[in-house]
Write a protein that holds these residues in place. Structure first.
Motif, PDB file in Angstrom:
ATOM      1  N   ALA A  71       0.784  -1.238   0.000  1.00 31.02           N
ATOM      2  CA  ALA A  71       0.000   0.000   0.000  1.00 31.02           C
ATOM      3  C   ALA A  71       0.818   1.291   0.000  1.00 31.02           C
ATOM      4  O   ALA A  71       0.244   2.381  -0.007  1.00 31.02           O
ATOM      5  CB  ALA A  71      -0.979  -0.015   1.176  1.00 31.02           C
ATOM      6  N   HIS A  72       2.143   1.187   0.031  1.00 31.68           N
ATOM      7  CA  HIS A  72       2.947   2.420  -0.114  1.00 31.68           C
ATOM      8  C   HIS A  72       4.342   2.122  -0.644  1.00 31.68           C
ATOM      9  O   HIS A  72       5.032   1.243  -0.137  1.00 31.68           O
ATOM     10  CB  HIS A  72       3.083   3.166   1.219  1.00 31.68           C
ATOM     11  CG  HIS A  72       3.928   4.402   1.102  1.00 31.68           C
ATOM     12  ND1 HIS A  72       3.525   5.517   0.392  1.00 31.68           N
ATOM     13  CD2 HIS A  72       5.180   4.702   1.548  1.00 31.68           C
ATOM     14  CE1 HIS A  72       4.471   6.439   0.429  1.00 31.68           C
ATOM     15  NE2 HIS A  72       5.494   5.966   1.125  1.00 31.68           N
ATOM     16  N   GLY A  73       4.749   2.896  -1.638  1.00 33.31           N
ATOM     17  CA  GLY A  73       6.103   2.758  -2.151  1.00 33.31           C
ATOM     18  C   GLY A  73       6.410   3.806  -3.197  1.00 33.31           C
ATOM     19  O   GLY A  73       5.548   4.608  -3.577  1.00 33.31           O
ATOM     20  N   HIS A  74       7.664   3.800  -3.609  1.00 35.82           N
ATOM     21  CA  HIS A  74       8.146   4.710  -4.659  1.00 35.82           C
ATOM     22  C   HIS A  74       8.923   3.808  -5.617  1.00 35.82           C
ATOM     23  O   HIS A  74      10.143   3.644  -5.475  1.00 35.82           O
ATOM     24  CB  HIS A  74       9.032   5.792  -4.056  1.00 35.82           C
ATOM     25  CG  HIS A  74       8.433   6.442  -2.836  1.00 35.82           C
ATOM     26  ND1 HIS A  74       7.472   7.427  -2.930  1.00 35.82           N
ATOM     27  CD2 HIS A  74       8.603   6.209  -1.509  1.00 35.82           C
ATOM     28  CE1 HIS A  74       7.101   7.792  -1.698  1.00 35.82           C
ATOM     29  NE2 HIS A  74       7.769   7.060  -0.828  1.00 35.82           N
ATOM     30  N   ALA A  75       8.192   3.196  -6.557  1.00 34.28           N
ATOM     31  CA  ALA A  75       8.730   2.071  -7.330  1.00 34.28           C
ATOM     32  C   ALA A  75      10.083   2.355  -7.975  1.00 34.28           C
ATOM     33  O   ALA A  75      11.045   1.603  -7.797  1.00 34.28           O
ATOM     34  CB  ALA A  75       7.702   1.642  -8.379  1.00 34.28           C
ATOM     35  N   MET A 220      -0.695  10.407   1.293  1.00 30.58           N
ATOM     36  CA  MET A 220       0.260  11.406   1.802  1.00 30.58           C
ATOM     37  C   MET A 220       1.078  10.868   2.965  1.00 30.58           C
ATOM     38  O   MET A 220       0.553  10.170   3.825  1.00 30.58           O
ATOM     39  CB  MET A 220      -0.553  12.629   2.273  1.00 30.58           C
ATOM     40  CG  MET A 220       0.254  13.842   2.667  1.00 30.58           C
ATOM     41  SD  MET A 220      -0.905  15.194   3.093  1.00 30.58           S
ATOM     42  CE  MET A 220       0.207  16.580   3.176  1.00 30.58           C
ATOM     43  N   HIS A 221       2.377  11.195   3.008  1.00 28.47           N
ATOM     44  CA  HIS A 221       3.189  10.886   4.183  1.00 28.47           C
ATOM     45  C   HIS A 221       2.739  11.819   5.305  1.00 28.47           C
ATOM     46  O   HIS A 221       2.734  13.037   5.108  1.00 28.47           O
ATOM     47  CB  HIS A 221       4.670  11.181   3.924  1.00 28.47           C
ATOM     48  CG  HIS A 221       5.287  10.406   2.788  1.00 28.47           C
ATOM     49  ND1 HIS A 221       5.483  10.938   1.539  1.00 28.47           N
ATOM     50  CD2 HIS A 221       5.779   9.148   2.730  1.00 28.47           C
ATOM     51  CE1 HIS A 221       6.077  10.036   0.760  1.00 28.47           C
ATOM     52  NE2 HIS A 221       6.263   8.933   1.449  1.00 28.47           N
ATOM     53  N   VAL A 222       2.401  11.274   6.466  1.00 30.92           N
ATOM     54  CA  VAL A 222       1.962  12.124   7.591  1.00 30.92           C
ATOM     55  C   VAL A 222       2.566  11.596   8.901  1.00 30.92           C
ATOM     56  O   VAL A 222       2.523  10.395   9.163  1.00 30.92           O
ATOM     57  CB  VAL A 222       0.420  12.127   7.738  1.00 30.92           C
ATOM     58  CG1 VAL A 222      -0.006  13.163   8.775  1.00 30.92           C
ATOM     59  CG2 VAL A 222      -0.282  12.403   6.413  1.00 30.92           C
ATOM     60  N   VAL A 257       0.190   7.877   5.396  1.00 36.35           N
ATOM     61  CA  VAL A 257       1.323   6.935   5.404  1.00 36.35           C
ATOM     62  C   VAL A 257       2.244   7.241   6.585  1.00 36.35           C
ATOM     63  O   VAL A 257       2.594   8.401   6.810  1.00 36.35           O
ATOM     64  CB  VAL A 257       2.108   7.052   4.079  1.00 36.35           C
ATOM     65  CG1 VAL A 257       3.258   6.057   4.053  1.00 36.35           C
ATOM     66  CG2 VAL A 257       1.188   6.854   2.881  1.00 36.35           C
ATOM     67  N   HIS A 258       2.620   6.228   7.310  1.00 35.06           N
ATOM     68  CA  HIS A 258       3.561   6.222   8.444  1.00 35.06           C
ATOM     69  C   HIS A 258       2.870   6.391   9.807  1.00 35.06           C
ATOM     70  O   HIS A 258       2.793   5.445  10.557  1.00 35.06           O
ATOM     71  CB  HIS A 258       4.692   7.247   8.289  1.00 35.06           C
ATOM     72  CG  HIS A 258       5.607   6.946   7.147  1.00 35.06           C
ATOM     73  ND1 HIS A 258       6.186   5.719   6.964  1.00 35.06           N
ATOM     74  CD2 HIS A 258       6.014   7.704   6.086  1.00 35.06           C
ATOM     75  CE1 HIS A 258       6.920   5.723   5.865  1.00 35.06           C
ATOM     76  NE2 HIS A 258       6.833   6.917   5.305  1.00 35.06           N
ATOM     77  N   MET A 259       2.455   7.611  10.161  1.00 36.57           N
ATOM     78  CA  MET A 259       1.776   7.861  11.453  1.00 36.57           C
ATOM     79  C   MET A 259       2.486   7.177  12.639  1.00 36.57           C
ATOM     80  O   MET A 259       1.913   6.350  13.339  1.00 36.57           O
ATOM     81  CB  MET A 259       0.308   7.416  11.384  1.00 36.57           C
ATOM     82  CG  MET A 259      -0.577   8.266  10.499  1.00 36.57           C
ATOM     83  SD  MET A 259      -0.612  10.050  10.865  1.00 36.57           S
ATOM     84  CE  MET A 259      -1.319  10.079  12.488  1.00 36.57           C
ATOM     85  N   THR A 308       5.814  -1.258   1.883  1.00 37.40           N
ATOM     86  CA  THR A 308       7.262  -1.421   2.044  1.00 37.40           C
ATOM     87  C   THR A 308       7.988  -0.081   2.052  1.00 37.40           C
ATOM     88  O   THR A 308       9.126   0.003   2.475  1.00 37.40           O
ATOM     89  CB  THR A 308       7.851  -2.251   0.890  1.00 37.40           C
ATOM     90  OG1 THR A 308       7.523  -1.603  -0.351  1.00 37.40           O
ATOM     91  CG2 THR A 308       7.312  -3.659   0.884  1.00 37.40           C
ATOM     92  N   ASP A 309       7.327   0.994   1.507  1.00 36.81           N
ATOM     93  CA  ASP A 309       8.017   2.242   1.186  1.00 36.81           C
ATOM     94  C   ASP A 309       8.987   1.936   0.046  1.00 36.81           C
ATOM     95  O   ASP A 309       9.028   0.818  -0.467  1.00 36.81           O
ATOM     96  CB  ASP A 309       8.728   2.829   2.408  1.00 36.81           C
ATOM     97  CG  ASP A 309       8.736   4.370   2.362  1.00 36.81           C
ATOM     98  OD1 ASP A 309       8.492   4.929   1.277  1.00 36.81           O
ATOM     99  OD2 ASP A 309       8.990   5.003   3.402  1.00 36.81           O
ATOM    100  N   GLY A 310       9.777   2.907  -0.372  1.00 39.09           N
ATOM    101  CA  GLY A 310      10.671   2.686  -1.512  1.00 39.09           C
ATOM    102  C   GLY A 310      11.858   1.817  -1.133  1.00 39.09           C
ATOM    103  O   GLY A 310      12.241   1.751   0.032  1.00 39.09           O
TER     104      GLY A 310
HETATM  105 ZN   LIG Z   1       7.342   6.994   1.244  1.00 44.98          ZN
END
Ligand SMILES: [Zn+2]
Length: 443
Positions: A71-75, A220-222, A257-259, A308-310
């Motif tokens: 659900a989150h990454g920067h391919a 959004m990263h928050v 994203v993150h929190m 996973t994030d990038g």
């Molecule tokens: Zn990220």
């Protein structure tokens, strides 16, 4: 099913079928049938074998589950994997990642990096991923060609980025891409304001209005770190999440994203707005960003998905490994060994991701009528024996090298660990070449 029903395209007969919905269920001696890219049948093996099917496949020793959802990454950042490690978030971003992006990121970089990430994710059991990176049109072309499913978030920052000279230009491009791909069966366009500290109120308001008009999601990263929250409080007296709430951004369409920093007021705001959270435990651990209190959020009824994030901050796109980390970390953070059990961890990596992206009626569980996005894990090796609970074995004792087959919308994209549509040696050679150029090596 009537005798006149069209034959199935494919009937799968795994040792264990884990539908995720209903929760906690493991079906033994069951079959799953696919027709026209959708799940057409789930039932006992004897009933399944009575159905006409163009192809029948026995999957002995295998567990069939919904495909994993990252659900989150920067391919495309996969091409920066391992370039700058063991650094704090802001040093990592300001001294390494942002300068490297300014120098290297163009359409070719995004195409090659995204293809590399897609292939790695398919081999790891991931059928759908969320991406937030530059040149989103190029990334969507990669997704389209690969047969995979994705949510592509349009990156928006107050300053110029590769491919967009201003936030307004990025938003314009996003609206256009949203329109172009509105009916794409596997691609969903969302808006991706980077973070509270890189997007001003005026731009956030524009994004809110557009997302409302288009019924689009916002990703959004928050609250990634304590210092992000502290800085905002020092400068404005307001926590970033409260600011997003005041601007009307939070809601079921919002993916935070993150929190890692959650006060009692933040928790109330998340519950009341029905905002989804994307938990990225390994990125948070590696950048020493903090701990997202997953069990507390889950108990409060908040939808928590996992990403996973990038690969530049993880350093892999291994969602199965990430899920294991999440299950372990949740226990340590909650001080309770019962936190995030294996079945709930698998749900977080599948159905919760689908729900965060607004795709829960389409993917995330094995149910008749849903798209046939599935993965078969081989649990026949010695490291998985003996098997008391296959889901426990999957989360706590299995690596992504046990991903055997994978289907997206009924199309097989991984067959006996072999990519069916992508050329693995070419992807490896291309990544090596980019690494050589970026590091300035000539050997
Ligand atoms: Zn990220």
């Amino acid at each position: 099913m009537t005798a006149t029903a069209a034959p199935l395209d494919l009937l799968l007969l795994p040792s264990w079928l884990v539908p995720v919905e209903p929760a906690g269920v493991v079906l033994k001696a069951h079959g799953l049938g696919i027709r026209d890219g959708r799940i057409a049948f789930i039932g006992p093996r004897e009933a399944a074998l009575k159905l006409a099917s163009k192809e029948t496949r026995e999957l002995p020793g295998m567990l069939l589950s919904p495909g994993l959802i990252n659900a989150h990454g920067h391919a495309a950042m996969s091409l920066f994997r391992g370039m700058a490690d063991d650094l704090p978030l802001m040093t990592w971003l300001e001294k390494h990642i942002w300068p490297a992006e300014a120098k290297w990121v163009d359409e070719a970089f995004v195409r090659d990096g995204t293809d590399l990430a897609i292939a790695e994710q398919l081999k790891g059991g991931i059928t759908c991923f969320s991406d937030m990176y530059f040149f989103p049109k190029v990334a969507s072309d990669c997704v389209h060609n690969s047969g995979m499913r994705a949510q592509i978030a349009i990156p928006i920052l107050d300053f110029p980025i590769p491919g967009a000279a201003s936030a307004d230009e990025a938003i314009r491009q996003g609206i256009e891409l949203f329109g172009d791909l509105k009916h794409h069966p596997r691609i969903k366009i969302t808006f991706g304001p980077h973070a509270p500290y890189t997007v001003c109120d005026a731009n956030l308001e524009k994004i809110r209005i557009i997302a409302e008009e288009l019924d689009a999601s916002i990703h959004m990263h928050v609250h990634e770190t304590a210092s992000e929250v502290q800085q905002a409080v020092d400068q404005t007296g307001e926590r970033p999440l409260a600011r997003l709430g005041r601007l009307g951004l939070l809601g079921p369409r919002f993916q935070a994203v993150h929190m890692t920093q959650i006060s009692e007021d933040d928790l109330a705001l998340l519950v009341e707005s029905n905002t989804s959270i994307i938990h990225c435990p390994e990125s948070n651990l590696k950048l020493a960003s903090g701990f997202c209190p997953v069990e507390r959020l889950w108990q409060a009824g908040i939808n928590v998905a996992i990403g996973t994030d990038g690969a530049a901050s993880n350093n892999d796109l291994d969602l199965l490994g990430e899920t294991r980390t999440a299950a372990m970390l949740a226990k340590a953070v909650a001080g309770s060994a019962t936190a995030l059990d294996a079945h709930r961890a698998l749900r977080m990596a599948t159905l919760n991701g689908a729900r965060a992206m607004g795709l829960e009626s389409e993917i995330g569980s094995l149910e008749v009528g849903k798209a046939a996005d599935m993965v078969a894990f081989d649990l026949s090796g010695l490291a998985q024996q003996p098997i008391y609970d296959p889901v426990s074995q999957l989360i706590y004792a299995t690596g992504r090298d046990c991903v055997k087959h994978l289907w997206v919308a009924g199309k097989q994209l991984l067959d006996d660990r072999r990519l069916t549509r992508m050329n693995e040696p070419e992807l490896v050679a291309s990544a090596i070449e980019w690494g050589r150029r970026i590091s300035g090596r000539n050997e």
